[in-house]
Design a protein around this motif. Structure first.
Motif, PDB file in Angstrom:
ATOM      1  N   UNK A  86       0.868  -1.171   0.000  1.00 49.77           N
ATOM      2  CA  UNK A  86       0.000   0.000   0.000  1.00 49.77           C
ATOM      3  C   UNK A  86       0.909   1.227   0.000  1.00 49.77           C
ATOM      4  N   UNK A  87       0.726   2.093  -0.970  1.00 48.72           N
ATOM      5  CA  UNK A  87       1.676   3.203  -1.101  1.00 48.72           C
ATOM      6  C   UNK A  87       0.972   4.492  -1.506  1.00 48.72           C
ATOM      7  N   UNK A  88       1.583   5.598  -1.082  1.00 48.64           N
ATOM      8  CA  UNK A  88       1.165   6.922  -1.524  1.00 48.64           C
ATOM      9  C   UNK A  88       2.257   7.481  -2.422  1.00 48.64           C
ATOM     10  N   UNK A  89       1.865   7.963  -3.588  1.00 53.51           N
ATOM     11  CA  UNK A  89       2.818   8.577  -4.506  1.00 53.51           C
ATOM     12  C   UNK A  89       2.482  10.058  -4.648  1.00 53.51           C
ATOM     13  N   UNK A  90       3.492  10.888  -4.508  1.00 53.93           N
ATOM     14  CA  UNK A  90       3.307  12.328  -4.641  1.00 53.93           C
ATOM     15  C   UNK A  90       3.955  12.796  -5.945  1.00 53.93           C
ATOM     16  N   UNK A  91       3.144  13.420  -6.783  1.00 55.90           N
ATOM     17  CA  UNK A  91       3.603  13.943  -8.071  1.00 55.90           C
ATOM     18  C   UNK A  91       3.553  15.457  -8.009  1.00 55.90           C
ATOM     19  N   UNK A  92       4.589  16.095  -8.529  1.00 57.52           N
ATOM     20  CA  UNK A  92       4.590  17.559  -8.493  1.00 57.52           C
ATOM     21  C   UNK A  92       5.755  18.139  -9.244  1.00 57.52           C
ATOM     22  N   UNK A  93       6.235  19.285  -8.764  1.00 61.35           N
ATOM     23  CA  UNK A  93       7.235  20.051  -9.497  1.00 61.35           C
ATOM     24  C   UNK A  93       8.406  20.436  -8.602  1.00 61.35           C
ATOM     25  N   UNK A  94       9.602  20.304  -9.163  1.00 61.36           N
ATOM     26  CA  UNK A  94      10.816  20.750  -8.480  1.00 61.36           C
ATOM     27  C   UNK A  94      11.066  22.196  -8.901  1.00 61.36           C
ATOM     28  N   UNK A  95      10.812  23.145  -7.996  1.00 58.33           N
ATOM     29  CA  UNK A  95      10.913  24.561  -8.339  1.00 58.33           C
ATOM     30  C   UNK A  95      12.351  25.018  -8.528  1.00 58.33           C
ATOM     31  N   UNK A  96      13.319  24.177  -8.161  1.00 58.34           N
ATOM     32  CA  UNK A  96      14.713  24.508  -8.463  1.00 58.34           C
ATOM     33  C   UNK A  96      14.989  24.454  -9.961  1.00 58.34           C
ATOM     34  N   UNK A  97      14.091  23.809 -10.714  1.00 57.32           N
ATOM     35  CA  UNK A  97      14.276  23.669 -12.155  1.00 57.32           C
ATOM     36  C   UNK A  97      13.564  24.767 -12.945  1.00 57.32           C
ATOM     37  N   UNK A  98      13.011  25.749 -12.257  1.00 54.07           N
ATOM     38  CA  UNK A  98      12.389  26.879 -12.942  1.00 54.07           C
ATOM     39  C   UNK A  98      13.445  27.715 -13.650  1.00 54.07           C
ATOM     40  N   UNK A  99      13.136  28.211 -14.850  1.00 56.37           N
ATOM     41  CA  UNK A  99      13.986  29.187 -15.529  1.00 56.37           C
ATOM     42  C   UNK A  99      13.342  30.553 -15.338  1.00 56.37           C
ATOM     43  N   UNK A 100      13.968  31.415 -14.541  1.00 53.59           N
ATOM     44  CA  UNK A 100      13.396  32.726 -14.286  1.00 53.59           C
ATOM     45  C   UNK A 100      14.503  33.737 -14.015  1.00 53.59           C
ATOM     46  N   UNK A 101      14.164  34.996 -14.277  1.00 48.57           N
ATOM     47  CA  UNK A 101      15.113  36.081 -14.022  1.00 48.57           C
ATOM     48  C   UNK A 101      14.342  37.294 -13.536  1.00 48.57           C
ATOM     49  N   UNK A 102      15.072  38.212 -12.927  1.00 53.43           N
ATOM     50  CA  UNK A 102      14.432  39.397 -12.361  1.00 53.43           C
ATOM     51  C   UNK A 102      14.663  40.614 -13.255  1.00 53.43           C
ATOM     52  N   UNK A 103      13.601  41.360 -13.529  1.00 54.00           N
ATOM     53  CA  UNK A 103      13.687  42.660 -14.191  1.00 54.00           C
ATOM     54  C   UNK A 103      13.566  43.707 -13.082  1.00 54.00           C
ATOM     55  N   UNK A 104      14.715  44.193 -12.598  1.00 52.31           N
ATOM     56  CA  UNK A 104      14.720  45.078 -11.439  1.00 52.31           C
ATOM     57  C   UNK A 104      14.031  46.409 -11.698  1.00 52.31           C
TER      58      UNK A 104
END
Length: 207
Positions: A86-104
């Motif tokens: 009997x198992x629970x599986x969690x599916x989701x997203x690794x936010x370390x893999x986001x490609x983002x940058x800041x427009x200061x």
């Protein structure tokens, strides 16, 4: 009279110089604050790390059998068990893999790539039935550890056919909106216009 004019001109030039120095200092300070804010918000998003969007429950019957040769292969000893996983599986997203940058200048975080959903964790619960130990081959604590890992792999192989990945993909927009809420905590905005969003999701945004 000439001395008075010189004094007035000196005061005016001094005031202009002081204003210029003050404006330069304030501009530099505001830039430092803005850059600090962008660093804080980017680190804050990454600190969330993994975002669970879908949870699935599995119940599987697993037959385990192991044969061990003993005494120069003269004897074979077999151990086996029927295991209910009997198992629970969690599916989701690794936010370390986001490609983002800041427009200061515009106080905006630009999100150009959102990762595919992945298996974040599997939590198995093993129940043993019909356990049969061999004379020279019995279950050990190491076997239980290995079986726990085998159970995880067994469930992992079942996930693609379960539809959980497709469900997680459909929840991708919700994950983006979570990131947007994090960005808004310091008064910035999230620009995710570069992402491919279906018409159905666009309609959801408008509503």
């Amino acid at each position: 009279m000439g001395e008075a004019i010189d004094i007035i001109l000196g005061l005016i030039l001094g005031a202009i110089l002081m204003y210029w120095v003050f404006s330069l200092f304030r501009k530099k300070k505001n830039k430092e604050i803005t850059e600090h804010q962008s660093t804080v918000i980017l680190n804050k998003i990454r600190s969330v790390c993994k975002l669970v969007s879908v949870e699935g429950d599995f119940a599987e019957i697993y037959h385990y059998e192991n044969t061990k040769d003993s005494f120069m292969s003269l004897f074979r000893s077999k151990k086996k068990a029927l295991i209910i996983i009997k198992a629970k599986a969690h599916i989701g997203y690794d936010l370390n893999k986001l490609d983002m940058r800041a427009d200061n200048d515009k106080k905006k975080i630009i999100l150009s790539h959102f990762p595919e959903p992945e298996v974040l964790s599997i939590e198995p619960d093993l129940q043993f039935y019909d356990i049969k130990n061999g004379i020279f081959n019995s279950f050990s604590p190491t076997d239980l550890t290995n079986l726990n890992q085998e159970a995880k792999e067994h469930i992992k192989q079942k996930i693609p056919e379960s539809g959980l990945m497709e469900t997680a993909k459909n929840e991708a927009l919700q994950a983006v909106l979570v990131v947007e809420k994090i960005v808004e905590t310091i008064g910035w905005t999230l620009d995710y216009s570069a992402l491919e969003i279906s018409n159905q999701e666009k309609q959801f945004i408008k509503e």
